[in-house]
Design a protein around this motif. Structure first.
Motif, PDB file in Angstrom:
ATOM      1  N   ALA A 175       0.807  -1.223   0.000  1.00 15.95           N
ATOM      2  CA  ALA A 175       0.000   0.000   0.000  1.00 15.95           C
ATOM      3  C   ALA A 175       0.838   1.270   0.000  1.00 15.95           C
ATOM      4  O   ALA A 175       0.288   2.374  -0.073  1.00 15.95           O
ATOM      5  N   ILE A 176       2.145   1.155   0.042  1.00 13.34           N
ATOM      6  CA  ILE A 176       3.006   2.337   0.107  1.00 13.34           C
ATOM      7  C   ILE A 176       2.995   3.140  -1.193  1.00 13.34           C
ATOM      8  O   ILE A 176       3.313   4.329  -1.207  1.00 13.34           O
ATOM      9  N   VAL A 177       2.581   2.514  -2.287  1.00 13.39           N
ATOM     10  CA  VAL A 177       2.613   3.169  -3.599  1.00 13.39           C
ATOM     11  C   VAL A 177       1.779   4.454  -3.576  1.00 13.39           C
ATOM     12  O   VAL A 177       0.611   4.446  -3.196  1.00 13.39           O
ATOM     13  N   GLY A 178       2.378   5.561  -3.960  1.00  9.44           N
ATOM     14  CA  GLY A 178       1.669   6.836  -4.053  1.00  9.44           C
ATOM     15  C   GLY A 178       1.477   7.576  -2.749  1.00  9.44           C
ATOM     16  O   GLY A 178       0.948   8.691  -2.744  1.00  9.44           O
ATOM     17  N   GLN A 179       1.904   7.004  -1.647  1.00  9.67           N
ATOM     18  CA  GLN A 179       1.635   7.609  -0.336  1.00  9.67           C
ATOM     19  C   GLN A 179       2.475   8.856  -0.069  1.00  9.67           C
ATOM     20  O   GLN A 179       2.158   9.633   0.831  1.00  9.67           O
TER      21      GLN A 179
END
Length: 463
Positions: A175-179
């Motif tokens: 879920a780290i993508v784009g954070q």
């Protein structure tokens, strides 16, 4: 209403950022240094002398320590220096601001609920305990007044990065993508971690690929008839705790697999015996999962996305300006673990590869948010027909992309995860050559041995 307590979740991040800045730069060595930090925070937000212990306890939590309510700092810095793990409980209650809150009780707001007080205000209620707590951490993220907050585990990591000769890996949740910005790629994040002293940043999705294969074999073994069903245990500790604590009648249908987070720590430490592993998380629940007795030792520390954002700011790391170090670790399926339905999609792709002519096809039911998870488990417990044989539950709305310590909204995060997943050159976990490379290093020569080899079964399963 006292305004200085409002929106305290953001104010505590400022406290943490100041702590990081001073500790990283060697300006936090004595009790006097901690006292100066306390005074600076109190002046900035207008706290009175009688409220000093409230700020001190938030500093203690930001150091990864217990709040004590003591009026003076004593051995806190020594404790940080000597600490090699964070102790439970991860979430703590601090006295003071509750008098400004108009709620009558502090409940687990995501539960819907189990009719149980998570953090109560009287000694009598505290003594009753709370066996139903799912350790989701939503109590901390929903308390705007700073009365409930979680420990932050970064200061001991600073000492590891600066003083230790042991390799320290950052294991990043899918879920780290784009954070951290639209133009901040995984390659730029990897560069940032290496600048801080980490050996490398590893995609947790790689270990999701390994566990996908394991759960596909387990599904094929356990689901043979129309009435059979399989509960995935991957990813979400809230989902796992809900089943374990409240649904003993269907617990036997739950996969024994550990989460990709735990798998990353166990496997990396098998390959690099002296390594330390820091999990980069979208939520608070993973901090508790890492400390479970049967899982403890795999992951050394957990930092969430919101904390990491403050760390980058404190260390003046401009992510957008960095040159990327790109690596392709994981498949489309493994990367989609970050959002609702990702586990089901990934496992189904492997089931279809293992048994293309299977009579009983995998039919998934995907639920997210604690209310929906509870509803599907109630239905299964009542032996209702739910028209599915593979049940995936995620405690946060939308899945991990909706975790309480993420930086962007769930809809945008889901879109970015989907796009990143589609960018992978590896379609399914079955096609991931990185998986086979790791398995060979672990002494496994074929995919089938994931569930047949006793050492591998132990490595990827709960006790």
């Amino acid at each position: 209403m006292d305004d200085k307590y409002l929106d305290f979740n953001e104010k505590r991040m400022h406290i943490f950022g100041e702590l990081v800045k001073r500790y990283w730069n060697g300006r936090l060595n004595t009790v006097t240094d901690l006292d100066e930090l306390t005074e600076d925070i109190m002046r900035r937000y207008g706290f009175h002398p009688e409220e000093k212990t409230f700020i001190q306890d938030h500093i203690r939590l930001a150091m990864g320590l217990e709040p004590t309510g003591n009026a003076d700092f004593r051995e806190e810095l020594d404790l940080v220096k000597s600490s090699r793990e964070i102790s439970k409980p991860v979430v703590a209650k601090i006295e003071g601001p509750c008098e400004y809150c108009d709620r009558h009780s502090c409940e687990c707001v995501s539960m819907g609920k189990y009719e149980t007080l998570l953090y109560s205000r009287t000694k009598e209620e505290d003594e009753e305990g709370d066996d139903d707590c799912l350790e989701c951490g939503y109590c901390a993220s929903s308390c705007d007044f700073g009365s409930i907050a979680e420990k932050i585990e970064f200061l001991p990591i600073v000492d590891l990065l600066k003083e230790s000769k042991e390799p320290v890996f950052a294991a990043a949740a899918p879920a780290i993508v784009g954070q951290f910005g639209d133009n901040v790629t995984m390659g730029k994040l990897r560069t940032a971690f290496k600048m801080m002293g980490f050996e490398d940043m590893i995609e947790i999705a790689l270990f999701a690929d390994i566990l996908t294969i394991k759960e596909a074999f387990e599904f094929n073994k356990l689901v043979k008839k129309k009435e059979d069903f399989f509960l995935t245990s991957c990813c979400c500790p809230v989902w796992f705790n809900m089943i374990k604590k409240n649904y003993p009648d269907i617990y036997e249908h739950l996969s024994p697999s550990i989460s990709p987070m735990i798998a990353s720590g166990r496997i990396l430490k098998r390959l690099y015996p002296n390594a330390k592993v820091v999990f980069i998380s979208p939520c608070i629940a993973k901090k508790s999962e890492a400390l479970e007795p049967d899982l403890k030792g795999a992951i050394d520390y957990v930092i969430n996305f919101r904390e990491l954002q403050e760390i980058f700011a404190a260390l003046e790391i401009n992510l957008e300006e960095l040159s990327p170090l790109d690596k392709d670790h994981a498949s489309l399926g493994g990367r989609l673990y970050a959002r609702k339905g990702g586990v089901s999609f990934s496992v189904k792709t492997v089931v279809n590869r293992l048994e293309p002519s299977r009579v009983i096809k995998l039919k998934a039911k995907k639920v997210d948010g604690v209310k929906e998870c509870k509803a599907i488990l109630d239905a299964l417990s009542r032996h209702e027909d739910i028209d599915a044989n593979f049940i995936e539950g995620m405690g946060c709305p939308g899945g991990c992309v909706g975790g309480p310590r993420t930086n962007i909204d769930t809809v945008k995060a889901t879109a970015m995860v989907n796009e990143f997943g589609e960018d992978s050159f590896i379609l399914t976990p079955f096609d991931n050559l990185n998986v086979m490379k790791i398995l060979k290093q672990l002494g496994i020569s074929s995919i089938e041995e994931i569930t047949q080899n006793e050492d591998m079964k132990k490595l990827l399963s709960r006790e």
